[in-house]
Design an enzyme around this catalytic site. Structure first.
Site, PDB file in Angstrom:
ATOM      1  N   GLU A 249      -7.540   0.513  17.936  1.00 25.61           N
ATOM      2  CA  GLU A 249      -7.281   1.274  19.546  1.00 25.61           C
ATOM      3  C   GLU A 249      -5.475   1.362  19.060  1.00 25.61           C
ATOM      4  O   GLU A 249      -5.242   2.566  20.053  1.00 25.61           O
ATOM      5  CB  GLU A 249      -6.441  -0.452  20.222  1.00 25.61           C
TER       6      GLU A 249
ATOM      7  N   ALA B 215      -6.002  -7.571  16.399  1.00 28.29           N
ATOM      8  CA  ALA B 215      -4.471  -8.297  16.872  1.00 28.29           C
ATOM      9  C   ALA B 215      -4.699  -9.726  16.294  1.00 28.29           C
ATOM     10  O   ALA B 215      -5.287  -9.830  15.215  1.00 28.29           O
ATOM     11  CB  ALA B 215      -4.944  -8.357  18.606  1.00 28.29           C
TER      12      ALA B 215
ATOM     13  N   GLU C 245     -14.300  -7.435  17.791  1.00 29.32           N
ATOM     14  CA  GLU C 245     -13.958  -8.360  18.602  1.00 29.32           C
ATOM     15  C   GLU C 245     -15.364  -9.602  19.232  1.00 29.32           C
ATOM     16  O   GLU C 245     -15.136 -10.242  19.751  1.00 29.32           O
ATOM     17  CB  GLU C 245     -13.607  -7.584  20.383  1.00 29.32           C
TER      18      GLU C 245
ATOM     19  N   GLY D 188      -8.189  -5.006  17.288  1.00 31.76           N
ATOM     20  CA  GLY D 188      -6.152  -3.654  17.429  1.00 31.76           C
ATOM     21  C   GLY D 188      -6.097  -2.612  17.186  1.00 31.76           C
ATOM     22  O   GLY D 188      -5.152  -1.960  17.345  1.00 31.76           O
TER      23      GLY D 188
HETATM   24  C1  LIG Z   1     -12.093  -8.256   7.327  1.00 28.01           C
HETATM   25  C2  LIG Z   1     -10.621  -8.989   7.421  1.00 28.01           C
HETATM   26  C3  LIG Z   1      -9.726  -8.286   8.118  1.00 28.01           C
HETATM   27  C4  LIG Z   1     -10.295  -8.881   6.070  1.00 28.01           C
HETATM   28  O1  LIG Z   1     -11.705  -9.947   5.063  1.00 28.01           O
HETATM   29  P1  LIG Z   1     -11.545 -11.435   3.514  1.00 28.01           P
HETATM   30  O2  LIG Z   1     -10.285 -10.553   3.333  1.00 28.01           O
HETATM   31  O3  LIG Z   1     -12.513 -11.908   3.662  1.00 28.01           O
HETATM   32  O4  LIG Z   1     -10.289 -11.805   3.953  1.00 28.01           O
HETATM   33  P2  LIG Z   1     -10.785 -13.281   5.197  1.00 28.01           P
HETATM   34  O5  LIG Z   1     -10.741 -14.611   4.128  1.00 28.01           O
HETATM   35  O6  LIG Z   1     -11.432 -12.768   6.296  1.00 28.01           O
HETATM   36  O7  LIG Z   1      -9.252 -13.480   6.071  1.00 28.01           O
HETATM   37  C5  LIG Z   1      -7.609 -13.424   4.703  1.00 28.01           C
HETATM   38  C6  LIG Z   1      -7.418 -13.963   5.803  1.00 28.01           C
HETATM   39  O8  LIG Z   1      -6.461 -13.616   7.157  1.00 28.01           O
HETATM   40  C7  LIG Z   1      -6.631 -13.942   8.828  1.00 28.01           C
HETATM   41  N1  LIG Z   1      -6.578 -13.304   9.234  1.00 28.01           N
HETATM   42  C8  LIG Z   1      -8.208 -12.393   9.594  1.00 28.01           C
HETATM   43  N2  LIG Z   1      -7.625 -11.517  10.483  1.00 28.01           N
HETATM   44  C9  LIG Z   1      -7.264 -12.390  11.275  1.00 28.01           C
HETATM   45  C10 LIG Z   1      -6.742 -11.930  12.237  1.00 28.01           C
HETATM   46  N3  LIG Z   1      -7.361 -10.755  13.300  1.00 28.01           N
HETATM   47  N4  LIG Z   1      -5.844 -13.254  13.561  1.00 28.01           N
HETATM   48  C11 LIG Z   1      -5.281 -13.514  12.156  1.00 28.01           C
HETATM   49  N5  LIG Z   1      -5.366 -14.002  11.146  1.00 28.01           N
HETATM   50  C12 LIG Z   1      -6.746 -13.076  10.579  1.00 28.01           C
HETATM   51  C13 LIG Z   1      -8.120 -15.396   7.828  1.00 28.01           C
HETATM   52  O9  LIG Z   1      -7.571 -16.360   9.087  1.00 28.01           O
HETATM   53  C14 LIG Z   1      -7.771 -15.260   6.356  1.00 28.01           C
HETATM   54  O10 LIG Z   1      -6.923 -16.273   6.306  1.00 28.01           O
HETATM   55  P3  LIG Z   1      -7.167 -17.876   6.399  1.00 28.01           P
HETATM   56  O11 LIG Z   1      -7.871 -17.927   5.273  1.00 28.01           O
HETATM   57  O12 LIG Z   1      -8.242 -18.323   8.282  1.00 28.01           O
HETATM   58  O13 LIG Z   1      -5.633 -18.912   6.569  1.00 28.01           O
HETATM   59  C15 LIG Z   1     -11.250 -10.292   7.858  1.00 28.01           C
HETATM   60  O14 LIG Z   1     -10.368 -11.003   7.921  1.00 28.01           O
HETATM   61  C16 LIG Z   1     -11.841 -10.182   9.535  1.00 28.01           C
HETATM   62  O15 LIG Z   1     -12.918  -9.375   9.925  1.00 28.01           O
HETATM   63  N6  LIG Z   1     -10.487 -10.421  10.607  1.00 28.01           N
HETATM   64  C17 LIG Z   1     -11.157 -10.470  11.380  1.00 28.01           C
HETATM   65  C18 LIG Z   1     -11.246  -9.103  12.277  1.00 28.01           C
HETATM   66  C19 LIG Z   1     -10.836  -9.047  13.689  1.00 28.01           C
HETATM   67  O16 LIG Z   1     -12.093  -9.929  14.494  1.00 28.01           O
HETATM   68  N7  LIG Z   1     -10.516  -7.861  14.489  1.00 28.01           N
HETATM   69  C20 LIG Z   1     -10.140  -8.395  15.630  1.00 28.01           C
HETATM   70  C21 LIG Z   1      -9.518  -8.974  16.566  1.00 28.01           C
HETATM   71  S1  LIG Z   1      -9.023  -9.271  17.997  1.00 28.01           S
HETATM   72  C22 LIG Z   1      -8.220  -8.078  18.758  1.00 28.01           C
HETATM   73  O17 LIG Z   1      -8.107  -7.042  18.200  1.00 28.01           O
HETATM   74  C23 LIG Z   1      -8.272  -7.761  20.270  1.00 28.01           C
HETATM   75  C24 LIG Z   1      -7.223  -7.112  21.137  1.00 28.01           C
HETATM   76  C25 LIG Z   1      -6.909  -6.655  22.621  1.00 28.01           C
HETATM   77  C26 LIG Z   1      -6.040  -7.389  22.506  1.00 28.01           C
HETATM   78  C27 LIG Z   1      -5.616  -6.985  23.816  1.00 28.01           C
HETATM   79  C28 LIG Z   1      -4.280  -7.652  24.714  1.00 28.01           C
HETATM   80  C29 LIG Z   1      -4.231  -7.217  25.410  1.00 28.01           C
HETATM   81  C30 LIG Z   1      -3.580  -8.003  26.168  1.00 28.01           C
HETATM   82  C31 LIG Z   1      -3.599  -8.237  27.722  1.00 28.01           C
HETATM   83  C32 LIG Z   1      -2.669  -9.263  28.068  1.00 28.01           C
HETATM   84  C33 LIG Z   1      -1.573  -8.779  29.275  1.00 28.01           C
HETATM   85  C34 LIG Z   1      -0.870 -10.272  29.124  1.00 28.01           C
HETATM   86  C35 LIG Z   1      -0.211 -10.842  30.732  1.00 28.01           C
HETATM   87  C36 LIG Z   1      -0.599 -12.138  31.057  1.00 28.01           C
HETATM   88  C37 LIG Z   1       1.036 -12.115  31.209  1.00 28.01           C
HETATM   89  O18 LIG Z   1       2.081 -11.148  31.963  1.00 28.01           O
HETATM   90  O19 LIG Z   1       1.715 -13.818  31.400  1.00 28.01           O
END
Ligand SMILES: CC(C)(COP(=O)(O)OP(=O)(O)OC[C@H]1O[C@@H](n2cnc3c(N)ncnc32)[C@H](O)[C@@H]1OP(=O)(O)O)[C@@H](O)C(=O)NCCC(=O)NCCSC(=O)/C=C/CCCCCCCCCCCCC(=O)O
Length: 720
Positions: free
Chosen positions: A102, A60, A122, A99
């Site tokens: 997922e 996400a 996560e 995500g």
């Molecule tokens: C391994 C990586 C992916 C890549 O690593 P690398 O190549 O070394 O690069 P980085 O330097 O780390 O990253 C490059 C830039 O990208 C940015 N980045 C990376 N990942 C993300 C991300 N996921 N989102 C945003 N930005 C991201 C990073 O910051 C760098 O940019 P900058 O240098 O900072 O500018 C590595 O990046 C990595 O490990 N990333 C994280 C992976 C991760 O953690 N993934 C999981 C994310 S959480 C998730 O997926 C959750 C999912 C569940 C969602 C559920 C939602 C349910 C909602 C229901 C809600 C209902 C509510 C109703 C309310 C209402 O009705 O109102």
């Protein structure tokens, strides 16, 4: 954000949201609309989800988590995928995480490119896979693997994912072509058995047993951290409840985590770590406009613990090192020890026997610095003495090639004073490693007033290459890390006023520090601090006695000097702030009544009236004094941003990541409250200048709009 095209009766939905194809709102919309469109198109037989660029979605969009989100939510997109009347294939490459994975688990089939990795990270963000990941993964892998993967956040290789049943096929070569070929081989088969929402968890009857065993482990491993336990509860729900109810439980647990302080701190930490690698110098140079030099060879001067540790970091990354030590015996010992340490890495499975041999092949010892004329960088790691360091830099200046960088591993000394004896101060910088250097992840890089942008770019880049988290500091006494650390000073005063060392250690450990300050002091040696204080006294022309209570108008505690005088040097002598059972080789600290007596005598002699001290006061005194200094460090431009400070604390002093770092912690407490307590302690302790309130903090509290908002402020729940 999602490109739609039809090829050979396949609807290809190509996700295009660089750099990591995060599932931002427009991507979710694109996926939802694309699947609906393809499902309604009679010319389409199957749907393929694939990522453009380097990866399938890596999760996400974490940035969206700090703003009010918008539908369609990920679970809605997922259910649209699963309920499509056409088979959906996720083609995974790069890192299919969170995500992203997922979405793949909602698809009917998953094909992975050979080098792909999948996982649920996560938990590192203080969350759980909240788009039904905790419900779907156990249905594929069984409970044990799902519990391990989700609570650890571990990424698994495509090969392992195939073994676990997460993916259906691992392919090499053109991923899209191979996915189409696989799809053709299964087209026409019924979709119902492929829908995880209709499957059960195979080993559901064992859930209580697995849950209890995993919980016991987690509570030991992640003291004070909430998310792993919530992950576990949600996985238990997947086995105990009907699908829909399990998904509701997951949603509730996810929302609790998302709105909590730990996840806010961990999400902040994710971005802070990346922000720390970006730097700006006062002269306009920055990481964006400065190119690093390539380091092909290095030298380390001084074969003590630090020098040897630094040499290990370099050779492990394939950089040949000359380790210089005048004392032949010491050099011999150091080379032998490096061999042993690398042997230890082999035993732990962190490197192979061949990799160890390769490391040792590129390490050579030398007795003099005359051999260093060709190296690209020299890192001096001798005793912390300015005169000695200046002598070495003067010689290096004459011997080394003009392009060589000359760096010092000093932890406190002014880089400008070291650079001043050379003819090329632009090539001089500090590279401060933390002990043990081959383990600790932090590299505090220091620039002086004449250090060039190329030098800065090169040492920051070198840090990354050797697997460190590099943070940049302007030169000053103690730089970011040691200048800011007031915990030891305040802890000693608290002991004088009424607390005992183990009380303070307990409070700090309950806060989340891995070890209390007095235990750390015993571990590193009481004599180390003693030498630093003696050196400081010598510089100021004063003599410290066991009754010294003030130094140059500043409050001073001689408690540690008393321990030194008693020969209680810490773990190595079996006695320090605690007692140790050295006969049984135990490192376990035991509370020692002799230390309590010594403290009480000390207070009596100095006529200090002892009082009851609360855990709240211990935390405030140790942390707010540190935070106050942190704001002064920002004010003076020693650290460019609060994120840099917090990353120094996380990686240099093991500050609990789930609290974000001292600066972020202060913002969560509320800067106004922190400021008021600092003012109160300043009034109470006028002879400790670290309580003099920082102007920047005062300004932040009184005129928050005048202070530029940065990333840190976006991630705070500051109650200003
Ligand atoms: C391994 C990586 C992916 C890549 O690593 P690398 O190549 O070394 O690069 P980085 O330097 O780390 O990253 C490059 C830039 O990208 C940015 N980045 C990376 N990942 C993300 C991300 N996921 N989102 C945003 N930005 C991201 C990073 O910051 C760098 O940019 P900058 O240098 O900072 O500018 C590595 O990046 C990595 O490990 N990333 C994280 C992976 C991760 O953690 N993934 C999981 C994310 S959480 C998730 O997926 C959750 C999912 C569940 C969602 C559920 C939602 C349910 C909602 C229901 C809600 C209902 C509510 C109703 C309310 C209402 O009705 O109102």
């Amino acid at each position: 954000m999602v490109d739609y095209r039809v090829e050979d009766q396949f609807a290809i939905l190509e996700i295009n949201n660089p750099p990591v194809n995060a599932l931002s709102l427009h991507v979710r919309e694109g996926l939802l609309n694309g699947v609906l469109r393809a499902s309604a198109d009679n010319n389409v037989k199957a749907i393929i989800l694939i990522g453009k660029g380097k990866t399938f979605p890596s999760g996400a969009d974490i940035k969206e988590f700090s703003r009010p989100g918008k539908a369609p939510w990920l679970p809605e997109v997922g259910h649209t995928i699963e309920s499509s009347n056409k088979p959906v294939f996720s083609a995974l490459h790069g890192t299919a995480l969170g995500g992203g994975l997922e979405i793949a688990l909602f698809s009917h089939y998953r094909i992975a490119e050979k080098t792909a990795k999948v996982g649920f990270p996560e938990v590192h963000l203080g969350l759980l896979p909240g788009a039904e990941g905790t419900i779907r993964l156990p249905r594929l892998t069984g409970l044990v693997i799902a519990m391990e993967m989700i609570t650890s956040g571990r990424q698994v290789s495509a090969k392992e994912a195939l073994k676990f049943g997460i993916v259906d096929k691992v392919v090499e070569g053109n991923l899209l072509k191979e996915t189409k070929a696989f799809a053709k081989s299964v087209l026409g088969q019924p979709l119902e058995p492929r829908k995880l929402s209709l499957c059960g968890v195979k080993d559901a009857d064992q859930v209580d047993k697995y849950y209890e065993a995993a919980l016991k482990e987690l509570l030991k491993k992640y003291r004070g951290v909430i998310a792993p336990v919530s992950c576990l509860k949600s996985i238990r729900g997947s086995a105990q409840l009907p699908y829909k109810e399990a998904a509701e439980l997951e949603r509730t647990l996810f929302s609790e985590l998302m709105s909590g302080a730990q996840s806010a701190a961990l999400r902040y930490s994710f971005f802070a770590e990346r922000a720390a690698s970006r730097w700006n110098l006062p002269n306009g140079a920055s990481s964006a406009n400065s190119k690093p030099l390539t380091i092909k060879s290095a030298a380390v001067i001084g074969a003590g613990t630090m020098g040897s540790g630094i040499a290990i970091c370099l050779i492990r990354s394939g950089i040949p090192v000359i380790l210089v030590e005048q004392n032949e015996k010491m050099l011999e010992n150091a080379l032998r020890n490096i061999g042993y340490i690398l042997q230890g890495s082999v035993k732990l499975g962190r490197m192979t026997v061949d990799q160890r041999s390769d490391c040792l092949r590129i390490l050579q010892g030398a007795a003099s610095i005359e051999k260093l004329k060709d190296v690209d960088i020299v890192i001096e790691a001798v005793y912390e003495n300015l005169k000695l360091k200046q002598e070495i830099f003067e010689k290096l200046d004459k011997i080394c090639k003009p392009t060589a960088l000359l760096c010092s591993n000093t932890s406190t000394l002014d880089i400008d004073l070291i650079a001043s004896v050379t003819s090329k101060p632009d090539r001089v910088a500090g590279t401060h490693f933390f002990a043990p250097a081959y383990i600790m992840k932090l590299l505090e890089n220091i620039y002086g007033s004449k250090t060039s942008p190329i030098t800065v770019a090169t040492i920051m880049d070198l840090g990354k290459k050797i697997g460190k988290i590099s943070v940049l500091s302007k030169t000053c006494d103690g730089f970011i890390a040691n200048r800011m650390n007031k915990i030891g000073t305040e802890a000693a005063f608290l002991v004088e006023e009424g607390a005992l060392p183990h009380d303070i250690d307990q409070v700090l450990e309950d806060f989340g520090m891995p070890m209390g300050v007095f235990k750390v002091s015993d571990l590193s040696g009481i004599d180390i601090g003693w030498s630093i204080r003696q050196e400081m006294a010598k510089k100021q022309g004063i003599t410290l006695t066991l009754e010294t209570h003030y130094v140059s108008g500043e409050r001073y505690s001689s408690l540690a000097d008393r321990l030194y005088n008693l020969g209680r040097l810490g773990l190595k002598t079996g006695k320090g702030w605690y007692r140790y059972n050295n006969a049984s080789n135990s490192r376990k600290p035991i509370i020692d009544p002799d230390v309590t007596d010594m403290i009480l005598n000390h207070c009596e002699k100095l006529r200090i009236k002892r009082r009851q001290i609360s855990p709240q006061e211990i935390i405030e005194r140790c942390l707010y004094a540190t935070v106050n200094e942190g704001f002064k460090i920002l004010e003076e431009g020693v650290a460019e941003k609060p994120e840099d400070i917090d990353i120094v604390w996380q990686y240099g002093f093991s500050f609990p990541r789930y609290r974000g770092g001292p600066m972020f912690y202060a913002s969560q407490v509320g800067l106004k409250k922190v400021y008021e307590r600092i003012c109160y302690y300043h009034e109470s302790f006028p002879y400790s200048k670290h309580w003099l309130p920082s102007d920047l903090l005062k300004k932040l509290v009184s005129h928050p709009n005048e202070v530029p908002i940065n990333l840190w402020m976006n991630y705070t729940n500051s109650k200003l």
